[in-house]
Design an enzyme around this catalytic site. Structure first.
Site, short mmCIF file in Angstrom:
data_model
loop_
_atom_site.label_atom_id
_atom_site.label_comp_id
_atom_site.label_asym_id
_atom_site.label_seq_id
_atom_site.Cartn_x
_atom_site.Cartn_y
_atom_site.Cartn_z
N ARG A 142 5.09 44.65 17.10
CA ARG A 142 4.41 43.53 17.77
C ARG A 142 5.30 42.94 18.87
O ARG A 142 4.83 42.60 19.96
CB ARG A 142 4.04 42.42 16.76
CG ARG A 142 3.04 42.83 15.69
CD ARG A 142 1.62 42.86 16.15
NE ARG A 142 1.09 41.56 16.53
CZ ARG A 142 -0.19 41.36 16.83
NH1 ARG A 142 -1.07 42.37 16.80
NH2 ARG A 142 -0.62 40.17 17.18
N ASN A 146 -5.24 45.71 27.46
CA ASN A 146 -3.84 45.32 27.29
C ASN A 146 -2.99 46.44 26.68
O ASN A 146 -1.97 46.19 26.03
CB ASN A 146 -3.72 44.02 26.49
CG ASN A 146 -4.36 44.11 25.12
OD1 ASN A 146 -4.82 45.17 24.72
ND2 ASN A 146 -4.36 43.01 24.40
N TYR A 155 -12.49 46.83 14.37
CA TYR A 155 -12.33 45.45 14.82
C TYR A 155 -13.30 44.50 14.12
O TYR A 155 -13.62 43.43 14.66
CB TYR A 155 -12.49 45.37 16.34
CG TYR A 155 -11.21 45.67 17.10
CD1 TYR A 155 -10.04 44.93 16.89
CD2 TYR A 155 -11.15 46.68 18.06
CE1 TYR A 155 -8.87 45.19 17.59
CE2 TYR A 155 -9.97 46.95 18.77
CZ TYR A 155 -8.84 46.18 18.53
OH TYR A 155 -7.68 46.43 19.23
N ARG A 188 2.98 45.61 27.04
CA ARG A 188 1.88 44.94 27.74
C ARG A 188 2.31 44.40 29.10
O ARG A 188 1.51 44.39 30.05
CB ARG A 188 1.28 43.84 26.84
CG ARG A 188 0.41 44.47 25.74
CD ARG A 188 0.05 43.50 24.67
NE ARG A 188 -1.01 44.02 23.79
CZ ARG A 188 -1.36 43.45 22.65
NH1 ARG A 188 -0.76 42.35 22.24
NH2 ARG A 188 -2.33 43.99 21.92
N PHE A 194 -16.00 37.94 22.43
CA PHE A 194 -15.59 39.14 23.17
C PHE A 194 -15.81 40.43 22.39
O PHE A 194 -15.44 41.51 22.86
CB PHE A 194 -14.13 39.03 23.63
CG PHE A 194 -13.12 38.84 22.53
CD1 PHE A 194 -12.69 39.91 21.76
CD2 PHE A 194 -12.58 37.58 22.26
CE1 PHE A 194 -11.75 39.75 20.75
CE2 PHE A 194 -11.64 37.41 21.24
CZ PHE A 194 -11.22 38.49 20.49
N GLU A 222 -5.55 49.63 8.15
CA GLU A 222 -5.67 50.36 9.41
C GLU A 222 -5.12 51.80 9.33
O GLU A 222 -5.71 52.70 9.91
CB GLU A 222 -4.96 49.58 10.52
CG GLU A 222 -5.67 48.27 10.83
CD GLU A 222 -5.00 47.42 11.88
OE1 GLU A 222 -5.61 46.43 12.31
OE2 GLU A 222 -3.86 47.74 12.30
N THR A 265 -0.66 39.12 23.65
CA THR A 265 -1.99 39.70 23.84
C THR A 265 -2.36 39.70 25.33
O THR A 265 -2.88 40.69 25.85
CB THR A 265 -3.04 38.90 23.05
OG1 THR A 265 -2.62 38.82 21.69
CG2 THR A 265 -4.41 39.55 23.13
P1 RTP Z 1 -4.60 43.88 18.83
O1 RTP Z 1 -5.36 43.42 17.60
O2 RTP Z 1 -5.41 44.82 19.69
O3 RTP Z 1 -3.25 44.42 18.46
O4 RTP Z 1 -4.27 42.63 19.75
P2 RTP Z 1 -3.80 41.18 19.32
O5 RTP Z 1 -3.59 41.11 17.84
O6 RTP Z 1 -2.65 40.83 20.21
O7 RTP Z 1 -5.04 40.30 19.74
P3 RTP Z 1 -6.38 39.95 18.92
O8 RTP Z 1 -6.56 38.48 18.98
O9 RTP Z 1 -6.36 40.61 17.57
O10 RTP Z 1 -7.51 40.60 19.83
C1 RTP Z 1 -7.84 41.97 19.70
C2 RTP Z 1 -8.07 42.56 21.06
O11 RTP Z 1 -9.26 42.05 21.63
C3 RTP Z 1 -9.13 41.97 23.04
N1 RTP Z 1 -9.33 40.59 23.45
N2 RTP Z 1 -10.15 40.26 24.41
N3 RTP Z 1 -11.71 38.81 26.26
C4 RTP Z 1 -10.89 38.15 25.47
O12 RTP Z 1 -10.75 36.95 25.50
C5 RTP Z 1 -10.10 38.93 24.50
N4 RTP Z 1 -9.26 38.42 23.61
C6 RTP Z 1 -8.77 39.49 22.94
C7 RTP Z 1 -7.75 42.48 23.40
O13 RTP Z 1 -7.85 43.88 23.68
C8 RTP Z 1 -7.00 42.23 22.11
O14 RTP Z 1 -5.86 43.05 22.01
MG MG Z 2 -5.05 41.76 16.41
#
Ligand code: RTP
Ligand code: MG
Length: 139
Positions: A86, A113, A50, A103, A58, A127, A92
């Site tokens: 996706r 999530n 990450y 989700r 976060f 990845e 998210t």
């Molecule tokens: P991912 O990378 O896990 O597939 O999820 P995503 O693209 O939908 O969302 P992303 O913005 O890349 O965020 C990665 C992961 O971080 C956690 N998160 N926590 N506390 C918060 O505000 C927050 N925002 C994101 C979530 O586990 C998210 O999937």
């Molecule tokens: Mg992401």
């Protein structure tokens, strides 16, 4: 064009016993499982995975969550697999995720999530080899 994407069933969903349900949703969506394994990430692995989020507020919490238990990492293949996975995952924030998505069904909140999927071909290209060697993938 057929492409690969990288998937994680996150620790919350593994703890809740949802590996089978999520794998079934993936199969039912027509995505082929090229490789899969259960891992418990180290802090260094989670921070590296990450790294794009390391300046986000976060980040620390996200890493703690990702190392809080085992997860299932997989490589999925199919036509337009990145977008299709996706779409299957949903938004998210599970509260904003559409009916029928992973989700919506299994996410507890914005952080816990249930799943991760690569967001672009360039991301998938980083990845997939982060967790899998070519030898681990079926042809
Ligand atoms: P991912 O990378 O896990 O597939 O999820 P995503 O693209 O939908 O969302 P992303 O913005 O890349 O965020 C990665 C992961 O971080 C956690 N998160 N926590 N506390 C918060 O505000 C927050 N925002 C994101 C979530 O586990 C998210 O999937
Ligand atoms: Mg992401």
């Amino acid at each position: 064009m057929s492409e690969l994407t990288f998937s994680i069933i996150k620790p919350d969903a593994v703890k809740a016993g949802k590996i089978g349900d999520i794998m079934k949703m993936i199969s039912d969506a027509g995505l082929k499982i090229k490789a899969t394994k259960m891992i418990h990430m180290t802090q260094a692995q989670a921070e590296g995975f990450y790294a794009v989020h390391k300046e986000r507020p976060f980040f620390g919490e996200l890493v703690e969550f990702m190392i809080s238990g085992p997860c299932v990492v997989s490589v999925l293949e199919g036509e337009d697999a990145i977008k299709r996975y996706r779409d299957l995952m949903g938004a998210t924030n599970p509260n904003e995720a559409a009916e029928g998505t992973i989700r919506k069904a299994f996410g507890a909140g914005i952080e816990a999530n249930a799943c991760h999927g690569s967001d672009a071909p360039e991301t998938a290209a980083i990845e997939v080899p982060y967790f899998f060697s070519n030898l681990e993938m079926v042809n």
